[in-house]
Scaffold this active site. Structure first.
Site, short mmCIF file in Angstrom:
data_model
loop_
_atom_site.label_atom_id
_atom_site.label_comp_id
_atom_site.label_asym_id
_atom_site.label_seq_id
_atom_site.Cartn_x
_atom_site.Cartn_y
_atom_site.Cartn_z
N HIS A 56 34.82 40.60 28.88
CA HIS A 56 33.95 40.48 29.57
C HIS A 56 32.51 40.78 29.66
CE1 HIS A 56 35.93 44.05 31.82
NE2 HIS A 56 35.03 44.02 32.01
N HIS A 58 30.61 43.31 30.67
CA HIS A 58 30.15 44.55 31.61
C HIS A 58 29.87 45.82 30.29
CE1 HIS A 58 32.12 44.12 35.36
NE2 HIS A 58 30.62 43.74 35.36
N ASP A 60 30.28 48.61 29.07
CA ASP A 60 31.32 49.63 29.18
C ASP A 60 32.91 49.20 28.19
OD1 ASP A 60 32.34 48.64 31.47
OD2 ASP A 60 33.50 49.76 31.60
N HIS A 61 31.90 47.68 27.54
CA HIS A 61 33.45 47.03 26.83
C HIS A 61 32.47 45.92 25.93
CE1 HIS A 61 36.16 46.93 29.40
NE2 HIS A 61 35.66 47.32 30.18
N HIS A 114 36.74 39.86 39.10
CA HIS A 114 36.52 41.75 38.14
C HIS A 114 34.99 41.00 37.76
CE1 HIS A 114 35.40 45.13 36.99
NE2 HIS A 114 35.06 44.93 35.78
N ASP A 133 39.66 44.15 32.59
CA ASP A 133 38.71 45.20 33.80
C ASP A 133 39.96 44.43 34.98
OD1 ASP A 133 37.88 46.59 31.92
OD2 ASP A 133 36.41 47.22 33.23
N HIS A 171 41.88 50.61 30.68
CA HIS A 171 40.46 52.05 31.76
C HIS A 171 42.28 53.20 31.48
CE1 HIS A 171 36.43 51.59 32.59
NE2 HIS A 171 36.92 49.98 32.74
ZN LIG Z 1 34.21 45.48 33.91
#
Ligand SMILES: [Zn+2]
Length: 255
Positions: A56, A58, A60-61, A114, A133, A171
């Site tokens: 996805h 985001h 942090d990915h 999400h 996530d 995570h």
């Molecule tokens: Zn995420």
């Protein structure tokens, strides 16, 4: 030959993971939270990065994608619905598409909730699930772009996969997830067993993943919203599972 994997921490609590086909020397990174830990994992394994499979959009990915792509010329595969928000995308995928990493094959499972366009990658031959996530060990992602009903439907798709599937998530949240899960199902023996296992792993400074989907089905309250005792424990006996799920998700947000 079975797929090999290498799991490593990125940023504060993100996981990066490599999936490797020894015969064809192909290696995919599942997401790229940052480039340096991916590079370190490649150096320590001696593997060459050929693909990045993105779950996805985001940051942090995805923050490491451009740097890794410029150095390795790897292919970037991303969900069609989120491709505009992801750098360097070469190929887009949607529900039931098959993605090859060398001779390994992953099935794409769309899991909105999400984010609206999130996809997960399931390697059926190796029983590996990369859930981004969407599903965490003993937890699940926050509902940021979708609705609780949407995320519940997505989790049901993951729950339908075989019990011996190994779950890799985005995570390391397991210990906090267990503390919350105990408020929903204080009498769940599988949850108590997972708590002991996680305490041991963390004491040894080891990751708590992968878990198996069988363990998650037994102990993760977010996969158990249609269990009568879970509904009763949150004061919603007899109510629809999606409503019970929404209540549990809301309680976790406030926990
Ligand atoms: Zn995420």
């Amino acid at each position: 030959m079975p797929a090999q994997t290498r799991l490593f921490l990125c940023l504060k609590d993100n996981y990066g993971v490599l999936v490797h086909d020894t015969e064809r020397k192909a290696t995919a990174a599942i997401d790229a939270p940052e480039a340096a830990p991916v590079e370190a994992a490649l150096r320590s394994t001696g593997w060459t990065l050929t693909d990045i499979l993105v779950t996805h959009h985001h940051g942090d990915h995805t923050a490491g994608i451009e740097e890794l792509k410029s150095r390795h010329r790897c292919r970037v595969v991303a969900p069609e619905a989120e491709a505009d928000g992801i750098p360097g995308v070469d190929e887009t995928v949607r529900e039931n598409d098959m993605v090859r990493v060398g001779g390994l094959e992953a099935r794409v499972i769309e899991t909105p909730g999400h984010t609206l366009g999130q996809v997960n990658y399931f390697f059926p031959a190796d029983r590996l699930l990369f859930a981004g996530d969407t599903l965490f060990s003993i937890g699940c992602g926050r509902v940021i772009e979708g609705t609780p009903e949407m995320l519940w439907a997505s989790l049901l798709k993951l729950r339908a996969l075989p019990d011996d599937t190994r779950l890799y998530c985005g995570h390391e949240y397991t210990a906090a997830n267990i503390r919350f899960a105990k408020t929903v199902e204080p009498g769940n023996a599988a949850l108590a067993a997972r708590e002991r296992e996680v305490a041991r792993l963390l004491a040894e400074k080891k990751p708590t993943i992968p878990s198996t989907l069988g363990e998650e089905k037994a102990a993760n309250p977010f996969l158990r919203a249609d269990a009568a005792e879970v509904a009763a424990n949150v004061g919603l006996a007899g109510k629809p599972a999606a409503q019970v799920f929404a209540e549990i998700r809301e309680r976790k947000n406030r926990f």
